[in-house]
Scaffold this active site. Structure first.
Site, PDB file in Angstrom:
ATOM      1  N   ARG A 275       2.535   8.234   2.682  1.00 29.00           N
ATOM      2  CA  ARG A 275       1.772   6.961   2.751  1.00 29.00           C
ATOM      3  C   ARG A 275       3.358   5.496   2.037  1.00 29.00           C
ATOM      4  O   ARG A 275       3.501   4.657   3.099  1.00 29.00           O
ATOM      5  CB  ARG A 275       0.480   6.312   2.521  1.00 29.00           C
ATOM      6  N   ALA A 276       4.255   6.028   1.366  1.00 29.42           N
ATOM      7  CA  ALA A 276       4.734   5.561   0.758  1.00 29.42           C
ATOM      8  C   ALA A 276       6.458   5.291   1.559  1.00 29.42           C
ATOM      9  O   ALA A 276       6.508   4.500   1.757  1.00 29.42           O
ATOM     10  CB  ALA A 276       5.733   6.257  -0.553  1.00 29.42           C
TER      11      ALA A 276
END
Length: 665
Positions: A275-276
């Site tokens: 997700r980062a």
């Protein structure tokens, strides 16, 4: 309607304003978490953002804000025909910390659903926030069951309401913005990861800037409408820039060089999952669009990392979020060299916000590690002479996974993960008549209550004739969070440096356990001639860890004073939060010195806890070849149990269970 404070009139807070504007340009960035001390314009800036967002087009009469160009085929108010709709301002919906589940997701009329088969649904805040902003002030204080619902909606872009086989689904895509004061506790990691960006805010220490803050606030309070009118041109300019950036966004190119930098940065800081990387990519694209460019530059990647990674990097629970900017620059330089396919820098117009970097947390104050450990008097069984001098604080030993200490019985306190409790969520254990609004229907019990009366009610068809008196509320059992009050002996009898380091490590381990189980914690210490409340009951476990780290030792052992001060803390807290049960953790070797009859006074003070039925555990810190067993005797007076430092470890003795026991009635 109250006139909001103008967004462009907020003084300073460049990182906060930039993060909010990037989400206005690209809602796919995923929202903002604003961390900072009280009185730093967190809520003011968030509320001002909604006035800058472009209007949205909605289907007329739809309670779920369907887009007329692409209406939701599953909308409860549908089906809608595609076509033109009405425009309205973007909404900002506030979720109160104490909101109920039905207020958040909506509610079904269970009685009509059972008797008539009608899905009579009243939308909640998730429906109101669709295509707008969902704002949660003090998001770290939100109850766990509401956090779970937010996570589901944020992940799926839809809200599902199910009640015993009757379900309603509607779209719910919103910009999630939360504010929090870290002193009041941290967020669950799952919810923390759902925020695309995070910023730290603090009050300026520049006198001129502080003067300007006060001047603008006073002017706004005197005449909100007039003050807002004075900033109308600036507000319009930012609004137009947001619209232009949104139009440019699809044309922004994210080159392979920038993607390599993003991937390398996330790998270098060891963030979990992907997700980062995705959030960084979306943020870098939004930064380029906000600057009026069609290419993502290295400076965009750097700024995106400073906003998207601080709350995602691997860290200990009590560490403040932040990034090592030197390490970030080295990574970007290593992976942004000759092979970079980004064009020459063309910064475009400057936006609000500069570096956005987070300062590295200072090291906690440590004791003098070179000071030789002094032998502790009293280890041979003789009491330590009174009047021992104060020693400097020592560092806690490495924390370990602690055994679960729980309060016996079944409570009804705040949701958590420690002791058994009757909760809104958990396994169903029975049924009762509802007190107030029905929230969890027990279908079998409801049918059983209605079945004997069907003939008398004139039932003629297949439907069950159900009346309100037949409805039964499901009773459920889950876990609650407790108030864990640490009472720590910091007297001379505990002052051997190696021994106090082990004691602090044990308390730190229990604090970590309290953090994970969503407890409130408090800290009372006693030494010399008195006791003090080092930390009043709070949800900020890291604050307790910081106070523990700087705790000095030395002097007499006023055990009775420590117990009486703890008893008073519990009395006051019981008035503030009567549903939250307390667990007292007394860390001592059991010795008591100073004043007349110190041991007898300590015994009488301990019996106050037993009389009130307060659950307690004594962590016995006595060491040496000769043991007096004073801590065990004290545990008996408290009506609790005693454990040694070694027994606190979860892997110390296989099968050992150390639930706190009340004294037999």
């Amino acid at each position: 309607m109250t006139t909001p404070f103008p967004f462009t009139a907020v003084v300073g807070q460049d990182d906060l304003r930039l993060a909010l504007l990037l989400n206005a340009v690209s809602p796919a960035v995923g929202g903002v978490l604003v961390r900072g001390e009280k009185g730093t314009a967190k809520s003011t800036a968030v509320r001002a953002l909604s006035a800058l967002l472009p209007e949205v087009s909605v289907v007329a009469g739809c309670r779920f804000s369907c887009d007329p160009a692409a209406p939701d085929p599953g909308c409860p108010d549908g089906p809608h025909e595609a076509g033109t709709g009405a425009s309205r301002p973007s909404r900002m919906v506030e979720l109160p910390v104490g909101a109920s589940e039905d207020r958040l997701v909506g509610a079904l009329d269970i009685e009509r659903a059972l008797a008539e088969g009608v899905k009579a649904f009243e939308p909640g805040l998730l429906a109101d926030a669709h295509r707008g902003i969902l704002y949660v002030d003090e998001v770290n204080l939100l109850h766990d069951h509401l956090v779970d619902l937010l996570l589901d909606a944020a992940a799926m872009g839809a809200s599902y309401v199910e009640r015993e086989g009757v379900s309603v689904r509607h779209a719910s895509k919103f910009l999630l913005v939360g504010t929090m004061n870290p002193e009041e506790g941290e967020l669950r990691p799952q919810l923390l990861d759902r925020f695309g960006l995070t910023v730290e805010v603090a009050a300026s220490r520049e006198p001129d800037q502080r003067v300007e803050v006060v001047r603008r606030r006073l002017a706004y309070d005197d005449d909100p409408a007039g003050f807002a009118a004075g900033w109308a041109d600036e507000e319009a300019a930012v609004r137009q820039r947001i619209v232009a950036a949104r139009e440019l966004l699809p044309s922004v190119r994210l080159g392979d060089g920038a993607l390599r930098q993003i991937a390398a940065t996330c790998a270098a800081f060891e963030v979990d999952g992907m997700r980062a990387d995705i959030v960084m990519a979306r943020t870098a694209v939004a930064l380029a669009a906000w600057a009026g460019r069609t290419d993502v530059l290295a400076e965009d990647v750097r700024q995106a990392a400073l906003l998207a990674l601080p709350h995602r990097r691997r860290r200990n629970p009590f560490d403040a979020p932040g990034l090592d900017e030197d390490k970030l620059d080295e990574t970007l330089e290593e992976f942004g060299g000759p092979g970079d396919d980004d064009p020459d820098p063309d910064p475009g117009p400057d936006g609000p916000g500069g570096g956005g970097g987070q300062p590295e947390p200072d090291d906690a104050p440590q004791g003098d590690g070179d000071t030789a450990a002094r032998p502790e008097a009293g280890e041979n069984g003789q009491p330590r002479p009174s009047g021992a001098g104060e020693q400097s604080p020592v560092r806690a030993s490495e924390p370990f996974r602690a055994k679960v200490l729980s309060v016996p019985g079944i409570g009804e306190g705040a949701a958590g993960r420690r002791s058994r409790a009757r909760t809104e969520h958990g396994r169903t254990t029975g049924a009762r008549r509802p007190r107030g609004a029905l929230t969890k229907l027990h279908l079998a019990a409801t049918v059983q209550a209605a079945a004997p009366h069907q003939r008398a009610r004139g039932r003629s068809g297949p439907g069950l004739v159900v009346r309100r008196d037949d409805l039964r509320q499901a009773t459920r059992e889950g876990r609650e969070g407790n108030l864990v009050l640490f009472v720590v002996d910091a007297s001379g009898s505990m002052a051997a440096r190696q021994r106090m380091s082990a004691v602090k490590g044990a308390v730190l381990s229990l604090l970590l356990d309290a953090y994970q189980r969503r407890d409130k914690v408090g800290l009372v210490t006693f030494r010399g001639s008195a006791a003090e409340v080092a930390l009043p009951p709070t949800s900020s476990v890291d604050a307790a860890a910081a106070r523990l780290e700087t705790l000095p030792t030395g002097g007499r052992t006023p055990l009775a004073a420590g117990l009486l001060r703890a008893h008073e803390v519990l009395r006051v807290e019981r008035l503030r939060d009567p549903a939250r049960r307390a667990l007292v953790v007394l860390v001592t070797d059991g010795r008591a010195t100073g004043g007349p009859e110190p041991v007898a006074l300590a015994g009488r003070a301990a019996r106050l806890f037993a009389a009130d039925g307060v659950a307690s555990v004594v962590v016995d810190c006595e060491s040496g070849p000769v043991r007096l067993g004073l801590a065990g005797q004290l545990a008996g007076e408290l009506g609790g149990t005693a454990v040694t430092l070694d027994e606190l470890r979860a892997d110390s003795i296989a099968g050992l269970v150390k639930d706190v026991q009340r004294r037999a009635a």
